[in-house]
Write a protein that holds these residues in place. Structure first.
Motif, PDB file in Angstrom:
ATOM      1  N   GLY A  57      10.283   0.680  -6.258  1.00  0.00           N
ATOM      2  CA  GLY A  57      10.092  -0.441  -5.002  1.00  0.00           C
ATOM      3  C   GLY A  57      10.946  -1.707  -5.281  1.00  0.00           C
ATOM      4  N   LEU A  58      10.658  -3.493  -4.213  1.00  0.00           N
ATOM      5  CA  LEU A  58      11.595  -4.061  -4.681  1.00  0.00           C
ATOM      6  C   LEU A  58      10.496  -5.609  -4.766  1.00  0.00           C
ATOM      7  CD1 LEU A  58      14.216  -5.921  -3.774  1.00  0.00           C
ATOM      8  CD2 LEU A  58      13.654  -6.078  -0.873  1.00  0.00           C
ATOM      9  N   TRP A  76       6.261  -7.317  -3.802  1.00  0.00           N
ATOM     10  CA  TRP A  76       6.344  -5.766  -4.100  1.00  0.00           C
ATOM     11  C   TRP A  76       6.113  -5.294  -2.725  1.00  0.00           C
ATOM     12  CZ3 TRP A  76       9.207  -3.860  -8.395  1.00  0.00           C
ATOM     13  CH2 TRP A  76       9.086  -4.672  -9.309  1.00  0.00           C
ATOM     14  N   LEU A  77       7.604  -5.196  -2.653  1.00  0.00           N
ATOM     15  CA  LEU A  77       7.233  -3.498  -2.101  1.00  0.00           C
ATOM     16  C   LEU A  77       7.197  -2.063  -2.110  1.00  0.00           C
ATOM     17  CD1 LEU A  77       9.062  -6.431  -0.559  1.00  0.00           C
ATOM     18  CD2 LEU A  77      10.006  -4.731   1.497  1.00  0.00           C
ATOM     19  N   LEU A  78       6.671  -1.712  -1.770  1.00  0.00           N
ATOM     20  CA  LEU A  78       6.332  -0.057  -2.134  1.00  0.00           C
ATOM     21  C   LEU A  78       6.034   0.769  -1.385  1.00  0.00           C
ATOM     22  CD1 LEU A  78       3.526  -0.770  -4.895  1.00  0.00           C
ATOM     23  CD2 LEU A  78       5.802  -1.322  -5.544  1.00  0.00           C
ATOM     24  N   PRO A  79       7.503   1.090  -0.852  1.00  0.00           N
ATOM     25  CA  PRO A  79       7.538   1.699   0.210  1.00  0.00           C
ATOM     26  C   PRO A  79       7.054   3.312   0.266  1.00  0.00           C
ATOM     27  CG  PRO A  79       9.819   1.592  -0.229  1.00  0.00           C
ATOM     28  CD  PRO A  79       8.424   1.111  -1.237  1.00  0.00           C
ATOM     29  N   GLU A  80       6.792   4.073  -0.999  1.00  0.00           N
ATOM     30  CA  GLU A  80       5.578   5.254  -1.399  1.00  0.00           C
ATOM     31  C   GLU A  80       4.740   5.255  -0.269  1.00  0.00           C
ATOM     32  OE1 GLU A  80       7.017   8.171  -0.929  1.00  0.00           O
ATOM     33  OE2 GLU A  80       9.128   7.145  -1.363  1.00  0.00           O
ATOM     34  N   LEU A  83       3.066  -0.500   1.204  1.00  0.00           N
ATOM     35  CA  LEU A  83       2.767  -0.874   0.990  1.00  0.00           C
ATOM     36  C   LEU A  83       3.467  -2.526   0.533  1.00  0.00           C
ATOM     37  CD1 LEU A  83      -1.073  -0.562  -1.727  1.00  0.00           C
ATOM     38  CD2 LEU A  83      -0.895  -0.966   0.639  1.00  0.00           C
ATOM     39  N   GLN A  84       2.850  -3.731   1.581  1.00  0.00           N
ATOM     40  CA  GLN A  84       3.289  -4.829   0.168  1.00  0.00           C
ATOM     41  C   GLN A  84       1.903  -5.843  -0.527  1.00  0.00           C
ATOM     42  OE1 GLN A  84       6.027  -8.391   1.365  1.00  0.00           O
ATOM     43  NE2 GLN A  84       4.220  -8.510   2.654  1.00  0.00           N
ATOM     44  N   ILE A  85       2.216  -6.158  -2.207  1.00  0.00           N
ATOM     45  CA  ILE A  85       1.664  -6.779  -2.581  1.00  0.00           C
ATOM     46  C   ILE A  85       2.435  -7.797  -2.975  1.00  0.00           C
ATOM     47  CG2 ILE A  85       0.439  -6.707  -4.514  1.00  0.00           C
ATOM     48  CD1 ILE A  85       0.651  -3.629  -4.640  1.00  0.00           C
ATOM     49  N   GLY A 105       1.772  -1.632   5.717  1.00  0.00           N
ATOM     50  CA  GLY A 105       3.100  -1.156   6.940  1.00  0.00           C
ATOM     51  C   GLY A 105       4.808  -0.711   6.004  1.00  0.00           C
ATOM     52  N   LEU A 106       5.139  -0.377   7.358  1.00  0.00           N
ATOM     53  CA  LEU A 106       6.638   0.345   7.144  1.00  0.00           C
ATOM     54  C   LEU A 106       7.347   0.257   6.343  1.00  0.00           C
ATOM     55  CD1 LEU A 106       6.106   2.350  10.446  1.00  0.00           C
ATOM     56  CD2 LEU A 106       4.717   3.048   8.599  1.00  0.00           C
ATOM     57  N   ILE A 107       8.121   0.089   5.532  1.00  0.00           N
ATOM     58  CA  ILE A 107       9.137   0.400   4.605  1.00  0.00           C
ATOM     59  C   ILE A 107      10.557   0.309   4.385  1.00  0.00           C
ATOM     60  CG2 ILE A 107       9.595  -0.758   2.381  1.00  0.00           C
ATOM     61  CD1 ILE A 107       6.004  -1.859   2.142  1.00  0.00           C
TER      62      ILE A 107
END
Length: 194
Positions: A57-58, A76-80, A83-85, A105-107
């Protein structure tokens, strides 16, 4: 400039103003890693203190300018996981009873920028205690008004169910759950009252 559709729909119960939901298109946030900028859903460009890309993630750290309740944000953006935490830093006297705020969300990850399409549902995590799902009414309102399709709504619900189920199975310990997935988040943990 694009015009967006936003209006109030009555809920099943009638009464005070809390019985209405603001129906709006999904909010979109851009994370411009190359420019060290974050474009919030209202189109404001915010300077970023740090971006960090990991295989899972980012990471973003930036001040929150002009908000009376919040002063800093780490996300933190976690595409799999869809989630954005976020760990919000609140102004003194405006603290909330939460440890992390999770946006479903969709990342989309890119080489120079990332994009988050917020799918309305949020989870407030109080570590070691519980998790609370917010904004189901917004998701259902958007689905009813055709602002998202059934497949997208189902994806949002499934990500929410999976997240809350796994948090509960791990005693509402975010790090423990993510560690089982091989995800290890690091935070600045700036000095502030908790």
């Amino acid at each position: 400039m694009t015009t967006t559709r936003s209006h109030l729909l009555p809920m099943a119960r009638q009464g005070d103003s809390s019985d209405f939901v603001d129906v709006h298109p999904p909010k979109i946030e851009t994370f411009d890693v190359a420019a060290m900028a974050n474009v919030d859903p209202k189109g404001f460009v915010r300077q970023v203190d740090e971006y960090r890309i990991e295989p899972f993630g980012l990471y973003l750290a930036r001040p929150v300018i002009g908000h009376p309740d919040m002063v800093y944000r780490e996300s933190w953006l976690l595409p799999e996981l869809d989630l954005q935490i976020t760990d919000w830093y609140f102004s003194p006297g405006h603290e909330l009873d939460q440890d992390f705020y999770l946006d479903v969300g969709l990342i989309r990850a890119g080489d120079r920028s990332w994009r988050l399409v917020d799918l309305y549902l949020d989870i407030v995590l109080r570590e070691g205690r519980d998790a609370e799902i917010l904004d189901t009414d917004e998701l259902l309102g958007a689905l009813g008004e055709g602002l998202i399709d059934r497949r997208t709504a189902q994806r949002a619900l499934e990500a929410t169910y999976r997240t809350v189920d796994q948090l509960a199975a791990h005693g509402y310990d975010l790090a423990a759950w993510l560690s089982d997935l091989g995800i290890h988040l690091t935070w600045r943990r700036l000095s502030r009252p908790r």
